[in-house]
Motif scaffolding. Structure first.
Motif, PDB file in Angstrom:
ATOM      1  N   MET A  62      47.539  46.352  43.261  1.00  0.00           N
ATOM      2  CA  MET A  62      48.704  45.481  43.100  1.00  0.00           C
ATOM      3  C   MET A  62      48.477  44.453  42.001  1.00  0.00           C
ATOM      4  SD  MET A  62      49.782  44.842  47.093  1.00  0.00           S
ATOM      5  CE  MET A  62      50.847  43.442  46.656  1.00  0.00           C
ATOM      6  N   GLY A  63      47.310  43.802  42.034  1.00  0.00           N
ATOM      7  CA  GLY A  63      47.041  42.774  41.030  1.00  0.00           C
ATOM      8  C   GLY A  63      47.048  43.328  39.629  1.00  0.00           C
ATOM      9  N   VAL A  95      33.329  36.029  39.366  1.00  0.00           N
ATOM     10  CA  VAL A  95      33.133  37.269  40.112  1.00  0.00           C
ATOM     11  C   VAL A  95      32.765  36.989  41.565  1.00  0.00           C
ATOM     12  CG1 VAL A  95      31.686  39.327  40.283  1.00  0.00           C
ATOM     13  CG2 VAL A  95      32.506  38.567  38.037  1.00  0.00           C
ATOM     14  N   SER A  96      31.969  35.949  41.788  1.00  0.00           N
ATOM     15  CA  SER A  96      31.512  35.653  43.154  1.00  0.00           C
ATOM     16  C   SER A  96      32.647  35.193  44.060  1.00  0.00           C
ATOM     17  CB  SER A  96      30.425  34.576  43.121  1.00  0.00           C
ATOM     18  OG  SER A  96      30.943  33.344  42.626  1.00  0.00           O
ATOM     19  N   MET A  97      33.767  34.835  43.482  1.00  0.00           N
ATOM     20  CA  MET A  97      34.897  34.342  44.279  1.00  0.00           C
ATOM     21  C   MET A  97      35.538  35.429  45.129  1.00  0.00           C
ATOM     22  SD  MET A  97      36.612  31.905  41.352  1.00  0.00           S
ATOM     23  CE  MET A  97      38.057  31.479  42.321  1.00  0.00           C
ATOM     24  N   VAL A  98      35.252  36.714  44.843  1.00  0.00           N
ATOM     25  CA  VAL A  98      35.908  37.790  45.590  1.00  0.00           C
ATOM     26  C   VAL A  98      35.118  38.200  46.838  1.00  0.00           C
ATOM     27  CG1 VAL A  98      37.018  38.687  43.515  1.00  0.00           C
ATOM     28  CG2 VAL A  98      34.818  39.624  44.230  1.00  0.00           C
ATOM     29  N   THR A  99      33.955  37.597  47.069  1.00  0.00           N
ATOM     30  CA  THR A  99      33.115  37.973  48.213  1.00  0.00           C
ATOM     31  C   THR A  99      32.787  36.748  49.050  1.00  0.00           C
ATOM     32  OG1 THR A  99      32.125  39.730  46.869  1.00  0.00           O
ATOM     33  CG2 THR A  99      31.008  39.162  48.918  1.00  0.00           C
ATOM     34  N   SER A 100      32.918  36.889  50.360  1.00  0.00           N
ATOM     35  CA  SER A 100      32.607  35.780  51.258  1.00  0.00           C
ATOM     36  C   SER A 100      31.107  35.600  51.380  1.00  0.00           C
ATOM     37  CB  SER A 100      33.216  36.042  52.642  1.00  0.00           C
ATOM     38  OG  SER A 100      32.493  37.073  53.292  1.00  0.00           O
ATOM     39  N   GLU A 101      30.690  34.533  52.043  1.00  0.00           N
ATOM     40  CA  GLU A 101      29.257  34.271  52.227  1.00  0.00           C
ATOM     41  C   GLU A 101      28.609  35.316  53.128  1.00  0.00           C
ATOM     42  OE1 GLU A 101      29.922  31.035  55.841  1.00  0.00           O
ATOM     43  OE2 GLU A 101      29.152  30.375  53.898  1.00  0.00           O
ATOM     44  N   HIS A 102      29.436  36.073  53.853  1.00  0.00           N
ATOM     45  CA  HIS A 102      28.914  37.128  54.723  1.00  0.00           C
ATOM     46  C   HIS A 102      28.889  38.480  54.008  1.00  0.00           C
ATOM     47  CE1 HIS A 102      29.134  34.273  57.987  1.00  0.00           C
ATOM     48  NE2 HIS A 102      30.422  34.082  57.755  1.00  0.00           N
ATOM     49  N   ILE A 149      54.299  35.434  47.843  1.00  0.00           N
ATOM     50  CA  ILE A 149      54.874  36.142  48.990  1.00  0.00           C
ATOM     51  C   ILE A 149      54.126  37.455  49.226  1.00  0.00           C
ATOM     52  CG2 ILE A 149      56.937  37.348  49.835  1.00  0.00           C
ATOM     53  CD1 ILE A 149      58.604  35.194  48.384  1.00  0.00           C
ATOM     54  N   ASP A 150      53.861  38.209  48.144  1.00  0.00           N
ATOM     55  CA  ASP A 150      53.088  39.446  48.263  1.00  0.00           C
ATOM     56  C   ASP A 150      51.740  39.188  48.931  1.00  0.00           C
ATOM     57  OD1 ASP A 150      54.934  41.163  47.111  1.00  0.00           O
ATOM     58  OD2 ASP A 150      54.130  40.927  45.075  1.00  0.00           O
ATOM     59  N   ASN A 151      51.062  38.144  48.488  1.00  0.00           N
ATOM     60  CA  ASN A 151      49.758  37.816  49.033  1.00  0.00           C
ATOM     61  C   ASN A 151      49.824  37.512  50.511  1.00  0.00           C
ATOM     62  OD1 ASN A 151      46.867  37.052  48.710  1.00  0.00           O
ATOM     63  ND2 ASN A 151      47.639  35.005  49.200  1.00  0.00           N
ATOM     64  N   LEU A 152      50.830  36.727  50.881  1.00  0.00           N
ATOM     65  CA  LEU A 152      50.992  36.371  52.297  1.00  0.00           C
ATOM     66  C   LEU A 152      51.291  37.600  53.135  1.00  0.00           C
ATOM     67  CD1 LEU A 152      53.069  33.069  51.981  1.00  0.00           C
ATOM     68  CD2 LEU A 152      50.702  33.271  52.731  1.00  0.00           C
ATOM     69  N   VAL A 153      52.195  38.443  52.656  1.00  0.00           N
ATOM     70  CA  VAL A 153      52.629  39.599  53.448  1.00  0.00           C
ATOM     71  C   VAL A 153      51.503  40.630  53.598  1.00  0.00           C
ATOM     72  CG1 VAL A 153      54.184  41.596  53.457  1.00  0.00           C
ATOM     73  CG2 VAL A 153      55.074  39.324  52.897  1.00  0.00           C
ATOM     74  N   PHE A 154      50.790  40.920  52.532  1.00  0.00           N
ATOM     75  CA  PHE A 154      49.862  42.056  52.550  1.00  0.00           C
ATOM     76  C   PHE A 154      48.401  41.670  52.804  1.00  0.00           C
ATOM     77  CE2 PHE A 154      53.465  43.469  49.943  1.00  0.00           C
ATOM     78  CZ  PHE A 154      53.841  44.580  50.678  1.00  0.00           C
ATOM     79  N   TYR A 173      40.653  39.231  45.378  1.00  0.00           N
ATOM     80  CA  TYR A 173      40.711  40.464  44.582  1.00  0.00           C
ATOM     81  C   TYR A 173      42.093  40.608  43.951  1.00  0.00           C
ATOM     82  CZ  TYR A 173      36.243  42.811  45.438  1.00  0.00           C
ATOM     83  OH  TYR A 173      34.915  43.170  45.420  1.00  0.00           O
ATOM     84  N   PHE A 174      43.127  40.328  44.718  1.00  0.00           N
ATOM     85  CA  PHE A 174      44.504  40.421  44.216  1.00  0.00           C
ATOM     86  C   PHE A 174      44.729  39.454  43.063  1.00  0.00           C
ATOM     87  CE2 PHE A 174      48.924  38.674  44.760  1.00  0.00           C
ATOM     88  CZ  PHE A 174      49.603  39.764  44.229  1.00  0.00           C
ATOM     89  N   TRP A 175      44.380  38.190  43.258  1.00  0.00           N
ATOM     90  CA  TRP A 175      44.665  37.179  42.244  1.00  0.00           C
ATOM     91  C   TRP A 175      43.765  37.313  41.017  1.00  0.00           C
ATOM     92  CZ3 TRP A 175      49.036  34.788  42.068  1.00  0.00           C
ATOM     93  CH2 TRP A 175      49.738  34.517  43.240  1.00  0.00           C
TER      94      TRP A 175
END
Length: 457
Positions: free
Chosen positions: A398-399, A339-346, A448-453, A354-356
């Motif tokens: 999307m995910g 869960v912590s992977m979706v939030t930065s240290e800030h 590709i979706d991740n890169l584009v959006f 969130y997508f992946w």
């Protein structure tokens, strides 16, 4: 005597549950994946019993750890509030769409198959992925009846019609409908999901065309993409009215909020949901009565696919309860590192993650609760998610919708399409065999979706 998975848990709280509680759920997934490969005959005749064993392992352990009252309430909640609406919607869509016969003697070409898939994508956002999949799979199989290589067509049908096509509106797929119920504007979804659906569907249709072109040339030699003007015949058209009634019933339960509700063993049943489910049952019975038998016979219709889904998913819905509870616990649960992977240290959301993460979990868990977990994790406030954090909401949407195509159980129609294809003598790949296709085809497209959006723009 059953041993408790977590002897330190005094109540069923996601913060107190260890990952051992996921064993029954994982056991069902592995049974679905491995038994057809190594114990095919046993699985074919006794898959319901195998799922029941894993389910009762969870229930017995819950009874030992939390007592009778809690175990009953957990089970009743999973069945009444989650499973029954799910299976009734599938049943009515399966029955009604099975009463519509689309008949043509035309043999498919790569171009005509692309058109059929594209039509299915459009239908998916209007009548839902399950409705579109059940309506379109039989005409597609019938058009490809003389093709030696048809497995790839069914796999791309699952990718496009049973999953990605449902991303355009809240009617298309359960996660988006959950967002609609939580306050996400109907047209926010239409506006923001349009480009992702078009891009992803377009890329997959192009990839499919060249794969199908290869198999067509392998069987017939010269490519003939001329589409015959031979008319398509439609039977059972009264069922189209019933499809509209199903859509209206779903919308009714979303926009009508009655103050009346009933309580059964700790589970609340809202009046609007009770009315919706009653309408599903009525629509199913009306379709059965009014559809001529020869129409269903023309579709080679039988009840085996819905029976299989019903038996498998009741075990999944019950054993998934602790997994979702752990996820909902967020940073305080056993999956805190995930869960912590979706939030930065800030403290800002990482939209790519969130997508992946919402996507990969939706590929193996129920994608509607998974969407809700990440929706609440992002803030849970629809107004702020549609404005300040619109890219985060887009990532979750999307995910949850797109990556339901990663496995047979990622979205309910996936398994039903597989079962119907097998009944039409198409040898579908195993659980892991399907995932070879999904990883090889879908993951590059999702990159590709991740890169584009979420990265470049």
């Amino acid at each position: 005597m059953l041993m408790s998975f977590d002897s330190h848990a005094s109540e069923f709280n996601g913060q107190a549950l260890s990952l051992y509680w996921a064993i029954p759920f994982v056991g069902i997934l592995l049974s679905i994946a491995l038994c057809p490969l190594f114990l095919a005959r046993l699985w074919h005749h006794h898959y319901g019993k195998i799922v029941a064993i894993w389910t009762f392992l969870f229930l017995g352990s819950a009874l030992f750890s939390f007592g009778l009252t809690t175990t009953i309430e957990l089970t009743v909640h999973a069945i009444i509030e989650e499973y029954i609406p799910f299976i009734l919607l599938l049943l009515t869509l399966f029955t009604v769409s099975g009463g519509i016969l689309i008949k043509s003697d035309k043999i498919s070409t790569p171009k005509s198959n692309v058109i059929l898939l594209a039509v299915g994508v459009v239908f998916a956002s209007i009548m839902g992925t399950t409705g579109a999949a059940m309506l379109m799979i039989r005409p597609l199989l019938r058009a490809n009846r003389q093709r030696q290589y048809a497995v790839h067509t069914v796999i791309f049908f699952i990718f496009l019609v049973a999953n990605i096509g449902g991303g355009l509106t809240p009617l298309g797929d359960p996660p988006l409908f959950i967002g609609f119920l939580k306050g996400v504007d109907f047209f926010w979804t239409v506006k923001h999901m349009l480009l992702p659906v078009v891009l992803t569907s377009g890329l997959l249709l192009i990839i499919y065309y060249f794969i199908d072109r290869y198999y067509y040339a392998k069987q017939y030699g010269a490519i003939n993409n001329t589409i015959s003007a031979e008319p398509v015949k439609l039977y059972g058209l009264k069922n189209l009215v019933l499809l509209v009634a199903i859509i209206a019933s779903v919308l009714l339960s979303g926009v009508w909020h009655s103050s009346l509700y009933f309580t059964l063993l700790g589970s609340q049943i809202a009046l609007q949901n009770l009315v919706r489910d009653a309408l599903f049952i009525a629509i199913t019975l009306i379709s059965i009565v009014m559809t001529p038998k020869q129409v269903r016979a023309g579709n080679e219709f039988n009840w085996d696919p819905i029976k299989e889904v019903a038996k498998l998913f009741i075990g999944i819905f019950i054993t998934i309860v602790p997994v979702l509870a752990i996820l909902r616990a967020g940073d305080l649960g056993a999956l805190a590192s995930v869960v912590s992977m979706v939030t930065s240290e800030h403290g800002t959301p990482i939209n790519s993650m969130y997508f992946w993460l919402s996507g990969l979990l939706s590929g193996f868990l129920d994608n509607a609760p998974t969407y809700l977990v990440f929706f609440n994790l992002a803030s849970g406030n629809a107004a702020s998610l549609m404005t300040t954090f619109e890219n985060t909401l887009l990532a979750i949407s999307m995910g949850s919708v797109f990556m339901g195509a990663l496995s047979y159980i990622g979205n309910a129609p996936n398994f039903m399409v597989k079962t119907i294809a097998c009944q039409h003598k198409i040898t579908m790949p195993s659980f892991f065999g399907y995932m070879k296709w999904s990883i090889a085809i879908l993951i590059p497209v999702f990159i590709i979706d991740n890169l584009v959006f979420f990265v470049l723009f």
